[in-house]
Design an enzyme around this catalytic site. Structure first.
Site, short mmCIF file in Angstrom:
data_model
loop_
_atom_site.label_atom_id
_atom_site.label_comp_id
_atom_site.label_asym_id
_atom_site.label_seq_id
_atom_site.Cartn_x
_atom_site.Cartn_y
_atom_site.Cartn_z
N CYS A 386 -32.43 3.52 -6.93
CA CYS A 386 -32.77 2.14 -7.30
C CYS A 386 -34.29 1.93 -7.28
CB CYS A 386 -32.01 1.18 -6.41
SG CYS A 386 -31.65 -0.35 -7.25
N HIS A 512 -26.51 2.94 -6.92
CA HIS A 512 -26.45 3.38 -5.52
C HIS A 512 -25.33 4.39 -5.32
CE1 HIS A 512 -29.39 0.63 -3.69
NE2 HIS A 512 -29.07 -0.15 -4.71
N GLU A 514 -24.80 6.35 -2.95
CA GLU A 514 -24.36 6.46 -1.56
C GLU A 514 -23.15 5.59 -1.25
OE1 GLU A 514 -26.96 4.82 -2.64
OE2 GLU A 514 -27.55 3.13 -1.38
N1 GLN Z 1 -36.16 -4.38 -6.07
C1 GLN Z 1 -35.62 -3.63 -7.16
C2 GLN Z 1 -34.86 -4.51 -8.14
O1 GLN Z 1 -34.51 -5.61 -7.83
C3 GLN Z 1 -34.72 -2.52 -6.66
C4 GLN Z 1 -33.52 -3.02 -5.90
C5 GLN Z 1 -32.87 -1.94 -5.09
O2 GLN Z 1 -33.48 -0.94 -4.78
N2 GLN Z 1 -31.64 -2.15 -4.68
O3 GLN Z 1 -34.61 -4.12 -9.24
#
Ligand code: GLN
Length: 558
Positions: A386, A512, A514
Protein backbone atom coordinates in the site's frame (compact mmCIF):
# COMPACT_ATOMS: atom_id res chain seq x y z
CA UNK A 1 -36.52 -34.38 12.19
CA UNK A 2 -36.30 -31.72 14.91
CA UNK A 3 -34.95 -28.39 13.73
CA UNK A 4 -31.20 -28.06 14.27
CA UNK A 5 -30.27 -25.68 17.07
CA UNK A 6 -27.18 -23.52 16.86
CA UNK A 7 -25.12 -23.75 20.04
CA UNK A 8 -23.44 -20.74 21.62
CA UNK A 9 -20.11 -20.53 23.41
CA UNK A 10 -19.67 -17.26 25.30
CA UNK A 11 -16.10 -16.28 26.14
CA UNK A 12 -15.44 -13.59 28.73
CA UNK A 13 -12.19 -12.34 30.22
CA UNK A 14 -11.16 -11.33 33.69
CA UNK A 15 -8.36 -9.90 35.86
CA UNK A 16 -6.44 -8.06 33.14
CA UNK A 17 -6.72 -7.36 29.44
CA UNK A 18 -4.37 -8.76 26.80
CA UNK A 19 -4.65 -12.37 28.00
CA UNK A 20 -5.27 -13.53 24.45
CA UNK A 21 -9.03 -14.02 24.50
CA UNK A 22 -9.13 -13.76 20.71
CA UNK A 23 -6.53 -16.48 20.29
CA UNK A 24 -8.19 -18.66 22.96
CA UNK A 25 -11.58 -18.31 21.23
CA UNK A 26 -10.10 -18.99 17.79
CA UNK A 27 -8.21 -22.01 19.16
CA UNK A 28 -11.39 -23.55 20.49
CA UNK A 29 -12.99 -22.70 17.14
CA UNK A 30 -10.42 -24.62 15.13
CA UNK A 31 -10.67 -27.62 17.49
CA UNK A 32 -14.43 -27.76 16.92
CA UNK A 33 -13.85 -27.36 13.20
CA UNK A 34 -11.42 -30.31 13.33
CA UNK A 35 -14.20 -32.31 14.96
CA UNK A 36 -16.25 -31.63 11.85
CA UNK A 37 -18.51 -28.85 13.12
CA UNK A 38 -19.48 -25.76 11.18
CA UNK A 39 -18.18 -22.96 13.40
CA UNK A 40 -18.67 -19.22 13.25
CA UNK A 41 -17.34 -16.50 15.55
CA UNK A 42 -18.42 -13.07 16.75
CA UNK A 43 -16.35 -10.41 18.46
CA UNK A 44 -18.35 -7.98 20.61
CA UNK A 45 -16.41 -4.76 21.08
CA UNK A 46 -17.67 -2.53 23.88
CA UNK A 47 -16.37 0.77 22.48
CA UNK A 48 -18.68 3.45 21.10
CA UNK A 49 -16.86 3.85 17.79
CA UNK A 50 -19.02 2.33 15.05
CA UNK A 51 -15.96 0.46 13.78
CA UNK A 52 -12.21 0.70 14.39
CA UNK A 53 -11.68 2.35 10.98
CA UNK A 54 -11.13 5.78 12.49
CA UNK A 55 -9.26 4.54 15.57
CA UNK A 56 -5.52 4.99 15.89
CA UNK A 57 -3.93 1.58 15.18
CA UNK A 58 -1.15 2.50 17.57
CA UNK A 59 -3.68 2.55 20.40
CA UNK A 60 -6.04 -0.13 19.26
CA UNK A 61 -3.92 -2.35 17.01
CA UNK A 62 -4.37 -3.08 13.36
CA UNK A 63 -7.65 -2.45 11.53
CA UNK A 64 -8.52 -5.78 9.97
CA UNK A 65 -10.35 -5.26 6.66
CA UNK A 66 -12.70 -7.96 5.39
CA UNK A 67 -13.68 -8.90 1.83
CA UNK A 68 -16.94 -6.96 2.23
CA UNK A 69 -14.99 -3.81 3.12
CA UNK A 70 -15.82 -3.77 6.85
CA UNK A 71 -13.06 -2.39 9.02
CA UNK A 72 -12.92 -4.65 12.07
CA UNK A 73 -11.03 -5.53 15.22
CA UNK A 74 -7.75 -7.43 14.87
CA UNK A 75 -9.25 -10.48 16.57
CA UNK A 76 -11.17 -11.09 13.35
CA UNK A 77 -7.74 -11.72 11.84
CA UNK A 78 -7.15 -14.51 14.36
CA UNK A 79 -10.58 -15.98 13.58
CA UNK A 80 -9.87 -16.01 9.84
CA UNK A 81 -6.39 -17.44 10.27
CA UNK A 82 -7.35 -20.20 12.72
CA UNK A 83 -10.64 -21.21 11.11
CA UNK A 84 -9.39 -20.62 7.55
CA UNK A 85 -12.69 -18.92 6.89
CA UNK A 86 -13.53 -15.42 5.62
CA UNK A 87 -15.56 -13.31 8.02
CA UNK A 88 -18.20 -10.68 7.20
CA UNK A 89 -19.51 -7.54 8.87
CA UNK A 90 -21.84 -9.74 10.96
CA UNK A 91 -18.84 -11.17 12.81
CA UNK A 92 -17.93 -7.91 14.57
CA UNK A 93 -20.44 -6.10 16.77
CA UNK A 94 -19.64 -2.82 18.52
CA UNK A 95 -21.54 -0.78 21.09
CA UNK A 96 -21.43 2.03 18.52
CA UNK A 97 -23.31 -0.07 15.96
CA UNK A 98 -25.89 -1.22 18.53
CA UNK A 99 -26.66 2.30 19.74
CA UNK A 100 -26.68 3.60 16.16
CA UNK A 101 -29.37 1.06 15.20
CA UNK A 102 -31.46 1.64 18.31
CA UNK A 103 -31.29 5.44 18.06
CA UNK A 104 -32.15 5.36 14.34
CA UNK A 105 -35.18 3.20 15.16
CA UNK A 106 -36.21 5.51 17.96
CA UNK A 107 -36.04 8.53 15.61
CA UNK A 108 -38.27 6.61 13.19
CA UNK A 109 -40.83 6.19 15.92
CA UNK A 110 -40.49 2.41 15.80
CA UNK A 111 -40.73 2.06 19.58
CA UNK A 112 -44.23 3.57 19.58
CA UNK A 113 -43.66 5.95 22.44
CA UNK A 114 -41.90 3.49 24.77
CA UNK A 115 -39.05 4.71 26.96
CA UNK A 116 -35.98 3.36 25.17
CA UNK A 117 -33.60 1.74 27.68
CA UNK A 118 -30.44 -0.33 27.94
CA UNK A 119 -32.59 -3.21 29.15
CA UNK A 120 -34.48 -4.36 27.10
CA UNK A 121 -33.81 -2.33 23.93
CA UNK A 122 -30.01 -2.34 23.79
CA UNK A 123 -29.78 -5.92 25.07
CA UNK A 124 -32.42 -7.08 22.54
CA UNK A 125 -30.41 -5.56 19.72
CA UNK A 126 -27.22 -7.24 21.00
CA UNK A 127 -29.03 -10.59 21.02
CA UNK A 128 -30.32 -9.99 17.48
CA UNK A 129 -26.80 -9.31 16.29
CA UNK A 130 -25.42 -12.41 18.03
CA UNK A 131 -28.11 -14.55 16.38
CA UNK A 132 -27.60 -13.01 12.92
CA UNK A 133 -24.90 -15.37 11.53
CA UNK A 134 -26.99 -18.46 12.34
CA UNK A 135 -30.04 -16.75 10.80
CA UNK A 136 -28.08 -16.16 7.59
CA UNK A 137 -26.72 -19.69 7.57
CA UNK A 138 -28.75 -22.35 9.39
CA UNK A 139 -25.95 -24.89 8.77
CA UNK A 140 -23.83 -23.28 11.48
CA UNK A 141 -23.49 -25.69 14.42
CA UNK A 142 -21.68 -23.46 16.89
CA UNK A 143 -21.12 -19.73 17.28
CA UNK A 144 -18.31 -18.63 19.58
CA UNK A 145 -19.06 -15.18 20.99
CA UNK A 146 -16.09 -13.32 22.44
CA UNK A 147 -16.95 -10.40 24.70
CA UNK A 148 -14.25 -7.75 24.49
CA UNK A 149 -12.92 -6.02 27.60
CA UNK A 150 -12.58 -7.32 31.13
CA UNK A 151 -15.38 -8.33 33.51
CA UNK A 152 -16.06 -5.35 35.77
CA UNK A 153 -15.74 -2.77 32.97
CA UNK A 154 -18.75 -0.49 32.76
CA UNK A 155 -18.78 -0.69 28.95
CA UNK A 156 -19.16 -4.42 28.61
CA UNK A 157 -22.10 -4.77 31.03
CA UNK A 158 -24.89 -4.63 28.41
CA UNK A 159 -23.15 -7.40 26.46
CA UNK A 160 -22.84 -9.58 29.59
CA UNK A 161 -26.48 -8.96 30.43
CA UNK A 162 -27.49 -9.90 26.88
CA UNK A 163 -25.60 -13.21 26.94
CA UNK A 164 -26.97 -13.99 30.39
CA UNK A 165 -30.49 -13.58 29.00
CA UNK A 166 -29.68 -15.59 25.88
CA UNK A 167 -28.46 -18.53 27.94
CA UNK A 168 -31.63 -18.46 30.08
CA UNK A 169 -33.87 -18.41 27.03
CA UNK A 170 -32.50 -21.76 25.81
CA UNK A 171 -31.89 -25.17 27.37
CA UNK A 172 -28.73 -25.61 29.53
CA UNK A 173 -27.08 -27.63 26.74
CA UNK A 174 -27.61 -24.85 24.17
CA UNK A 175 -24.87 -22.60 25.49
CA UNK A 176 -21.78 -22.53 27.68
CA UNK A 177 -19.83 -19.79 29.45
CA UNK A 178 -16.04 -19.90 29.39
CA UNK A 179 -14.01 -17.42 31.38
CA UNK A 180 -10.36 -16.59 30.70
CA UNK A 181 -8.33 -15.40 33.69
CA UNK A 182 -4.81 -14.92 34.95
CA UNK A 183 -3.15 -16.94 37.72
CA UNK A 184 -0.05 -14.86 38.50
CA UNK A 185 3.16 -16.33 39.83
CA UNK A 186 4.48 -14.20 42.70
CA UNK A 187 8.23 -14.39 42.54
CA UNK A 188 8.93 -13.38 46.14
CA UNK A 189 6.45 -15.90 47.56
CA UNK A 190 7.40 -18.57 45.00
CA UNK A 191 3.67 -19.22 44.59
CA UNK A 192 0.87 -19.09 42.06
CA UNK A 193 -2.03 -16.98 43.28
CA UNK A 194 -5.66 -17.82 42.66
CA UNK A 195 -7.29 -14.81 44.32
CA UNK A 196 -7.58 -12.62 41.17
CA UNK A 197 -9.39 -15.51 39.45
CA UNK A 198 -11.71 -15.95 42.44
CA UNK A 199 -12.57 -12.25 42.40
CA UNK A 200 -13.14 -12.17 38.70
CA UNK A 201 -15.53 -15.13 38.85
CA UNK A 202 -17.27 -13.47 41.79
CA UNK A 203 -17.78 -10.34 39.66
CA UNK A 204 -19.30 -12.50 36.92
CA UNK A 205 -21.60 -14.25 39.38
CA UNK A 206 -22.82 -10.89 40.65
CA UNK A 207 -24.28 -10.24 37.22
CA UNK A 208 -25.81 -13.68 37.08
CA UNK A 209 -23.26 -15.62 35.08
CA UNK A 210 -21.67 -18.77 36.48
CA UNK A 211 -18.84 -19.83 34.14
CA UNK A 212 -18.84 -23.51 33.30
CA UNK A 213 -15.13 -23.65 32.55
CA UNK A 214 -12.10 -21.51 33.37
CA UNK A 215 -9.11 -21.06 31.11
CA UNK A 216 -6.26 -19.93 33.34
CA UNK A 217 -3.29 -18.15 31.82
CA UNK A 218 -0.18 -18.66 33.94
CA UNK A 219 3.59 -18.74 33.73
CA UNK A 220 3.67 -22.32 35.08
CA UNK A 221 1.41 -25.32 34.60
CA UNK A 222 -1.44 -25.52 37.16
CA UNK A 223 -1.11 -28.75 39.16
CA UNK A 224 -4.08 -30.79 40.37
CA UNK A 225 -4.16 -29.19 43.83
CA UNK A 226 -4.31 -25.71 42.33
CA UNK A 227 -7.04 -26.79 39.93
CA UNK A 228 -8.95 -28.21 42.88
CA UNK A 229 -8.57 -25.00 44.83
CA UNK A 230 -9.71 -22.80 41.93
CA UNK A 231 -12.55 -25.23 41.27
CA UNK A 232 -13.70 -25.11 44.88
CA UNK A 233 -13.78 -21.32 45.08
CA UNK A 234 -15.25 -20.83 41.63
CA UNK A 235 -17.80 -23.68 41.67
CA UNK A 236 -16.42 -25.68 38.76
CA UNK A 237 -15.07 -29.24 38.77
CA UNK A 238 -11.23 -29.33 38.63
CA UNK A 239 -11.33 -30.93 35.17
CA UNK A 240 -13.04 -27.75 33.97
CA UNK A 241 -10.04 -25.67 35.03
CA UNK A 242 -7.84 -25.48 31.95
CA UNK A 243 -4.19 -24.62 32.31
CA UNK A 244 -2.91 -22.28 29.59
CA UNK A 245 0.79 -21.58 29.89
CA UNK A 246 2.78 -19.54 27.39
CA UNK A 247 3.67 -21.56 24.32
CA UNK A 248 6.29 -21.08 21.62
CA UNK A 249 3.82 -20.04 18.92
CA UNK A 250 0.15 -19.06 19.09
CA UNK A 251 -0.61 -21.92 16.71
CA UNK A 252 0.29 -24.32 19.50
CA UNK A 253 -2.60 -23.10 21.68
CA UNK A 254 -5.26 -25.40 20.11
CA UNK A 255 -3.00 -28.41 20.74
CA UNK A 256 -2.47 -27.32 24.33
CA UNK A 257 -6.21 -26.84 24.89
CA UNK A 258 -6.94 -30.24 23.41
CA UNK A 259 -4.45 -31.88 25.75
CA UNK A 260 -6.20 -30.18 28.66
CA UNK A 261 -9.55 -31.53 27.46
CA UNK A 262 -11.21 -28.20 26.63
CA UNK A 263 -12.92 -29.22 23.40
CA UNK A 264 -14.04 -32.56 24.84
CA UNK A 265 -15.67 -30.96 27.88
CA UNK A 266 -17.30 -28.21 25.79
CA UNK A 267 -18.73 -30.78 23.36
CA UNK A 268 -20.02 -32.91 26.20
CA UNK A 269 -21.82 -29.97 27.76
CA UNK A 270 -23.31 -28.83 24.46
CA UNK A 271 -24.30 -32.39 23.47
CA UNK A 272 -22.19 -32.12 20.34
CA UNK A 273 -21.13 -35.58 19.24
CA UNK A 274 -18.68 -36.14 16.42
CA UNK A 275 -15.68 -38.11 17.64
CA UNK A 276 -12.11 -36.97 18.09
CA UNK A 277 -10.68 -34.02 16.14
CA UNK A 278 -8.24 -34.62 13.30
CA UNK A 279 -5.20 -32.69 14.53
CA UNK A 280 -2.55 -34.12 12.24
CA UNK A 281 -2.13 -31.31 9.69
CA UNK A 282 -2.12 -28.74 12.49
CA UNK A 283 0.53 -30.62 14.46
CA UNK A 284 2.68 -30.86 11.36
CA UNK A 285 2.35 -27.11 10.75
CA UNK A 286 3.33 -26.31 14.36
CA UNK A 287 6.29 -28.68 14.16
CA UNK A 288 7.53 -26.93 11.01
CA UNK A 289 7.18 -23.50 12.61
CA UNK A 290 9.21 -24.64 15.60
CA UNK A 291 11.97 -26.47 13.73
CA UNK A 292 13.19 -24.38 10.79
CA UNK A 293 16.46 -25.09 8.98
CA UNK A 294 17.16 -21.62 7.59
CA UNK A 295 17.05 -18.21 9.10
CA UNK A 296 16.47 -14.86 7.39
CA UNK A 297 16.50 -11.27 8.57
CA UNK A 298 13.70 -9.09 7.31
CA UNK A 299 13.61 -5.38 8.09
CA UNK A 300 10.23 -3.73 8.56
CA UNK A 301 10.57 -0.04 8.11
CA UNK A 302 7.64 2.05 9.33
CA UNK A 303 6.63 5.22 11.10
CA UNK A 304 6.02 3.82 14.59
CA UNK A 305 7.71 0.45 14.78
CA UNK A 306 7.40 -0.05 18.52
CA UNK A 307 3.72 -1.04 18.58
CA UNK A 308 3.67 -4.45 17.04
CA UNK A 309 -0.12 -4.91 17.27
CA UNK A 310 -0.43 -2.35 14.49
CA UNK A 311 1.30 -4.87 12.20
CA UNK A 312 -0.27 -8.06 13.54
CA UNK A 313 -1.23 -9.64 10.22
CA UNK A 314 2.15 -8.87 8.67
CA UNK A 315 3.93 -10.58 11.57
CA UNK A 316 1.66 -13.63 11.22
CA UNK A 317 2.14 -13.72 7.44
CA UNK A 318 5.89 -14.00 7.98
CA UNK A 319 5.37 -16.97 10.30
CA UNK A 320 3.24 -18.68 7.64
CA UNK A 321 5.71 -17.86 4.86
CA UNK A 322 8.68 -18.96 7.00
CA UNK A 323 6.99 -22.27 7.71
CA UNK A 324 6.52 -22.97 4.01
CA UNK A 325 10.14 -22.09 3.28
CA UNK A 326 11.58 -24.06 6.21
CA UNK A 327 12.94 -20.79 7.57
CA UNK A 328 12.84 -18.80 10.75
CA UNK A 329 12.05 -15.18 9.94
CA UNK A 330 13.72 -12.69 12.26
CA UNK A 331 12.00 -9.34 12.06
CA UNK A 332 14.08 -6.23 12.56
CA UNK A 333 12.06 -3.12 13.25
CA UNK A 334 13.62 -0.01 11.80
CA UNK A 335 12.27 3.48 12.25
CA UNK A 336 12.12 5.31 8.93
CA UNK A 337 13.08 8.52 10.70
CA UNK A 338 16.31 6.89 11.91
CA UNK A 339 17.11 5.91 8.34
CA UNK A 340 16.60 9.50 7.22
CA UNK A 341 18.90 10.74 9.94
CA UNK A 342 21.66 8.13 9.93
CA UNK A 343 21.49 6.56 6.45
CA UNK A 344 20.13 3.23 5.17
CA UNK A 345 23.48 1.47 5.25
CA UNK A 346 23.65 1.72 9.03
CA UNK A 347 20.45 -0.32 9.45
CA UNK A 348 20.02 -2.39 6.32
CA UNK A 349 23.51 -3.67 5.49
CA UNK A 350 22.94 -7.23 6.71
CA UNK A 351 19.28 -7.84 5.97
CA UNK A 352 17.85 -10.41 3.56
CA UNK A 353 14.71 -8.48 2.68
CA UNK A 354 12.86 -5.23 3.30
CA UNK A 355 9.14 -4.78 3.89
CA UNK A 356 7.51 -1.35 3.89
CA UNK A 357 4.01 -1.64 5.38
CA UNK A 358 0.94 0.49 4.73
CA UNK A 359 0.45 3.77 6.52
CA UNK A 360 -1.04 7.23 6.48
CA UNK A 361 0.60 10.63 6.77
CA UNK A 362 3.91 12.05 5.65
CA UNK A 363 6.00 11.42 8.75
CA UNK A 364 8.84 9.04 7.96
CA UNK A 365 8.12 8.84 4.23
CA UNK A 366 11.52 10.19 3.13
CA UNK A 367 13.29 7.50 5.19
CA UNK A 368 11.14 4.82 3.57
CA UNK A 369 12.03 6.13 0.12
CA UNK A 370 15.72 6.05 1.03
CA UNK A 371 15.41 2.47 2.30
CA UNK A 372 13.71 1.42 -0.94
CA UNK A 373 16.44 3.00 -3.07
CA UNK A 374 19.02 1.08 -1.02
CA UNK A 375 17.42 -2.35 -1.55
CA UNK A 376 16.53 -1.68 -5.20
CA UNK A 377 20.12 -0.77 -6.03
CA UNK A 378 21.66 -3.51 -3.87
CA UNK A 379 19.19 -6.06 -5.25
CA UNK A 380 17.89 -7.07 -1.84
CA UNK A 381 14.34 -8.61 -1.93
CA UNK A 382 11.57 -6.06 -1.34
CA UNK A 383 7.85 -6.15 -0.64
CA UNK A 384 5.98 -2.86 -0.48
CA UNK A 385 2.43 -2.83 0.82
CA UNK A 386 0.00 0.00 0.00
CA UNK A 387 1.92 3.13 1.14
CA UNK A 388 5.02 0.93 0.71
CA UNK A 389 4.14 0.45 -2.97
CA UNK A 390 3.40 4.15 -3.37
CA UNK A 391 6.81 5.00 -1.89
CA UNK A 392 8.44 2.57 -4.36
CA UNK A 393 6.80 4.41 -7.27
CA UNK A 394 8.00 7.76 -5.89
CA UNK A 395 11.51 6.40 -5.36
CA UNK A 396 11.71 5.05 -8.90
CA UNK A 397 10.33 8.26 -10.42
CA UNK A 398 12.90 10.31 -8.52
CA UNK A 399 16.01 8.18 -8.76
CA UNK A 400 15.57 6.20 -11.98
CA UNK A 401 13.49 8.63 -14.07
CA UNK A 402 14.97 11.90 -12.85
CA UNK A 403 11.72 13.47 -11.55
CA UNK A 404 13.36 15.01 -8.52
CA UNK A 405 10.20 16.36 -6.92
CA UNK A 406 8.01 13.30 -7.51
CA UNK A 407 5.73 12.73 -4.52
CA UNK A 408 2.23 11.75 -3.44
CA UNK A 409 -0.74 14.08 -3.57
CA UNK A 410 -1.57 12.78 -0.07
CA UNK A 411 1.22 14.94 1.31
CA UNK A 412 1.37 17.98 -1.01
CA UNK A 413 -1.40 19.45 -3.14
CA UNK A 414 0.71 21.62 -5.47
CA UNK A 415 3.17 19.07 -6.82
CA UNK A 416 4.89 19.19 -10.17
CA UNK A 417 4.95 15.38 -10.32
CA UNK A 418 2.16 13.78 -8.27
CA UNK A 419 3.00 10.22 -9.30
CA UNK A 420 0.51 9.06 -6.64
CA UNK A 421 -2.77 10.99 -6.68
CA UNK A 422 -6.54 10.83 -6.20
CA UNK A 423 -8.73 9.35 -8.91
CA UNK A 424 -10.69 12.14 -10.62
CA UNK A 425 -13.99 10.92 -9.11
CA UNK A 426 -12.55 11.04 -5.57
CA UNK A 427 -11.48 14.67 -5.60
CA UNK A 428 -13.44 16.97 -3.34
CA UNK A 429 -14.57 14.21 -0.95
CA UNK A 430 -13.22 14.94 2.49
CA UNK A 431 -15.44 12.98 4.89
CA UNK A 432 -13.25 10.67 7.00
CA UNK A 433 -13.79 6.99 6.55
CA UNK A 434 -16.17 7.23 3.61
CA UNK A 435 -13.78 7.81 0.76
CA UNK A 436 -11.42 4.90 0.82
CA UNK A 437 -11.25 1.97 -1.53
CA UNK A 438 -12.12 -0.74 0.98
CA UNK A 439 -12.45 -4.50 0.73
CA UNK A 440 -11.91 -7.07 -2.00
CA UNK A 441 -11.21 -5.97 -5.57
CA UNK A 442 -10.11 -8.12 -8.49
CA UNK A 443 -6.88 -7.65 -10.42
CA UNK A 444 -5.40 -9.20 -13.53
CA UNK A 445 -1.73 -10.16 -13.58
CA UNK A 446 0.83 -9.85 -16.34
CA UNK A 447 1.87 -13.41 -17.17
CA UNK A 448 5.49 -12.36 -17.37
CA UNK A 449 5.80 -11.25 -13.74
CA UNK A 450 7.00 -12.43 -10.33
CA UNK A 451 3.48 -11.95 -9.04
CA UNK A 452 1.99 -14.27 -11.64
CA UNK A 453 4.66 -16.82 -10.76
CA UNK A 454 3.69 -16.55 -7.10
CA UNK A 455 -0.09 -16.75 -7.52
CA UNK A 456 0.05 -19.18 -10.47
CA UNK A 457 -3.16 -17.65 -11.77
CA UNK A 458 -4.06 -14.59 -13.82
CA UNK A 459 -7.06 -13.34 -11.89
CA UNK A 460 -6.72 -12.53 -8.22
CA UNK A 461 -8.80 -10.80 -5.55
CA UNK A 462 -7.21 -8.85 -2.74
CA UNK A 463 -8.31 -6.51 0.05
CA UNK A 464 -7.76 -2.78 -0.13
CA UNK A 465 -7.73 0.12 2.30
CA UNK A 466 -6.45 3.32 0.76
CA UNK A 467 -7.46 6.59 -0.80
CA UNK A 468 -4.67 7.35 -3.28
CA UNK A 469 -3.68 5.55 -6.49
CA UNK A 470 -0.89 5.30 -9.04
CA UNK A 471 -1.21 8.32 -11.36
CA UNK A 472 -2.02 7.08 -14.85
CA UNK A 473 -0.53 10.21 -16.49
CA UNK A 474 2.88 8.71 -15.72
CA UNK A 475 2.23 5.28 -17.21
CA UNK A 476 3.82 6.23 -20.52
CA UNK A 477 6.90 7.60 -18.82
CA UNK A 478 7.43 4.34 -16.93
CA UNK A 479 7.00 2.25 -20.09
CA UNK A 480 10.33 0.90 -21.26
CA UNK A 481 11.93 1.54 -17.85
CA UNK A 482 12.69 -1.17 -15.28
CA UNK A 483 9.43 -0.41 -13.44
CA UNK A 484 6.82 -2.87 -14.60
CA UNK A 485 3.08 -2.62 -14.11
CA UNK A 486 2.54 -6.26 -13.18
CA UNK A 487 -1.12 -6.14 -12.11
CA UNK A 488 -4.05 -3.93 -13.13
CA UNK A 489 -7.74 -3.73 -12.26
CA UNK A 490 -9.79 -5.73 -14.82
CA UNK A 491 -10.81 -2.50 -16.63
CA UNK A 492 -7.14 -1.51 -16.82
CA UNK A 493 -7.72 1.80 -14.98
CA UNK A 494 -5.95 1.10 -11.70
CA UNK A 495 -2.39 -0.06 -11.13
CA UNK A 496 -2.47 -2.75 -8.45
CA UNK A 497 1.08 -4.16 -8.61
CA UNK A 498 4.43 -2.78 -9.67
CA UNK A 499 7.66 -4.75 -9.99
CA UNK A 500 11.26 -3.83 -10.73
CA UNK A 501 12.77 -5.74 -13.62
CA UNK A 502 16.49 -6.58 -13.33
CA UNK A 503 16.00 -7.36 -9.68
CA UNK A 504 15.71 -10.77 -7.99
CA UNK A 505 12.43 -9.90 -6.21
CA UNK A 506 11.01 -6.39 -5.94
CA UNK A 507 7.22 -6.19 -5.70
CA UNK A 508 4.91 -3.38 -4.59
CA UNK A 509 1.18 -3.96 -4.13
CA UNK A 510 -1.60 -1.42 -3.67
CA UNK A 511 -3.57 -3.94 -1.58
CA UNK A 512 -2.93 -5.76 1.71
CA UNK A 513 -1.84 -9.36 1.07
CA UNK A 514 -1.22 -9.89 4.79
CA UNK A 515 -4.98 -9.93 5.41
CA UNK A 516 -5.39 -13.16 3.48
CA UNK A 517 -2.44 -15.22 4.68
CA UNK A 518 -3.32 -18.35 6.66
CA UNK A 519 -1.07 -20.64 8.73
CA UNK A 520 -1.72 -23.63 6.51
CA UNK A 521 -1.72 -21.52 3.32
CA UNK A 522 0.87 -18.77 3.35
CA UNK A 523 0.08 -15.85 1.07
CA UNK A 524 1.85 -16.48 -2.27
CA UNK A 525 3.59 -13.09 -2.26
CA UNK A 526 4.89 -13.47 1.31
CA UNK A 527 5.90 -17.05 0.51
CA UNK A 528 7.93 -16.04 -2.56
CA UNK A 529 9.35 -12.97 -0.82
CA UNK A 530 10.77 -15.22 1.91
CA UNK A 531 11.97 -17.75 -0.71
CA UNK A 532 13.89 -14.88 -2.37
CA UNK A 533 15.21 -13.77 1.04
CA UNK A 534 16.46 -17.31 1.79
CA UNK A 535 18.27 -17.30 -1.58
CA UNK A 536 19.72 -13.91 -0.81
CA UNK A 537 20.84 -15.01 2.66
CA UNK A 538 22.92 -17.82 1.14
CA UNK A 539 24.72 -15.28 -1.04
CA UNK A 540 25.12 -12.85 1.85
CA UNK A 541 26.66 -15.51 4.06
CA UNK A 542 28.96 -16.68 1.26
CA UNK A 543 30.30 -13.18 0.82
CA UNK A 544 30.63 -12.76 4.60
CA UNK A 545 31.32 -16.14 6.28
CA UNK A 546 31.33 -14.46 9.69
CA UNK A 547 27.53 -14.31 9.40
CA UNK A 548 27.18 -18.09 8.88
CA UNK A 549 26.17 -18.68 12.51
CA UNK A 550 22.87 -17.12 11.54
CA UNK A 551 21.96 -19.79 9.08
CA UNK A 552 22.87 -22.75 11.21
CA UNK A 553 20.93 -21.62 14.21
CA UNK A 554 17.71 -23.60 14.62
CA UNK A 555 15.36 -21.71 16.81
CA UNK A 556 11.74 -20.87 16.92
CA UNK A 557 10.32 -18.18 14.68
CA UNK A 558 9.69 -15.35 17.10
N1 GLN B 1 -2.06 6.61 2.76
C1 GLN B 1 -2.14 5.87 1.55
C2 GLN B 1 -3.51 6.03 0.88
O1 GLN B 1 -4.44 6.44 1.49
C3 GLN B 1 -1.84 4.40 1.77
C4 GLN B 1 -2.82 3.73 2.70
C5 GLN B 1 -2.30 2.43 3.22
O2 GLN B 1 -1.12 2.18 3.22
N2 GLN B 1 -3.17 1.59 3.73
O3 GLN B 1 -3.65 5.74 -0.27
Amino acid sequence: MPEKKTKYIFVTGGVVSALGKGIASASLGVLLKMRGFNVDMIKCDPYINVDPGTMNPFQHGEVFVLDDGSETDLDLGHYERFLDKSMTKDNNVTTGQIYHTVITRERHGDYLGATVQVIPHITEEIKNRIKQPAKNNPDIDVVIVEIGGTVGDIESQPFLEAIRQMALEGEPEDSIFLHLTLVPYIETAGEMKTKPTQHSVKALREIGIQPKMLICRSAKELDESLKKKIGLFCSVPPKHVISAINVGTIYEVPLQFHKEGLDKEVCEHLHLENGEPDLEYWEEMVHKIKNPTHRVKIAICGKYVYLKDAYKSIIESFIHAGQENDARVDLIWVSSEDIKQKGADKFLADIDGLLIPGGFGERGVEGKIEAIQYVREKKIPFLGICLGMQCAVIEFARNACGLEDAHSYEFYADLKHPVIHLMADQEGITDMGGTMRLGAYPAVLDKDSKSYKAYDTEKISERHRHRYEFNNSYREMFEGTALKLAGLSPDGRLVEIIEAANHPWFVGVQFHPELKSRPTRAHPLFRDFIAAAVEYSFKRVKSNPAASGDVQSRQRVG
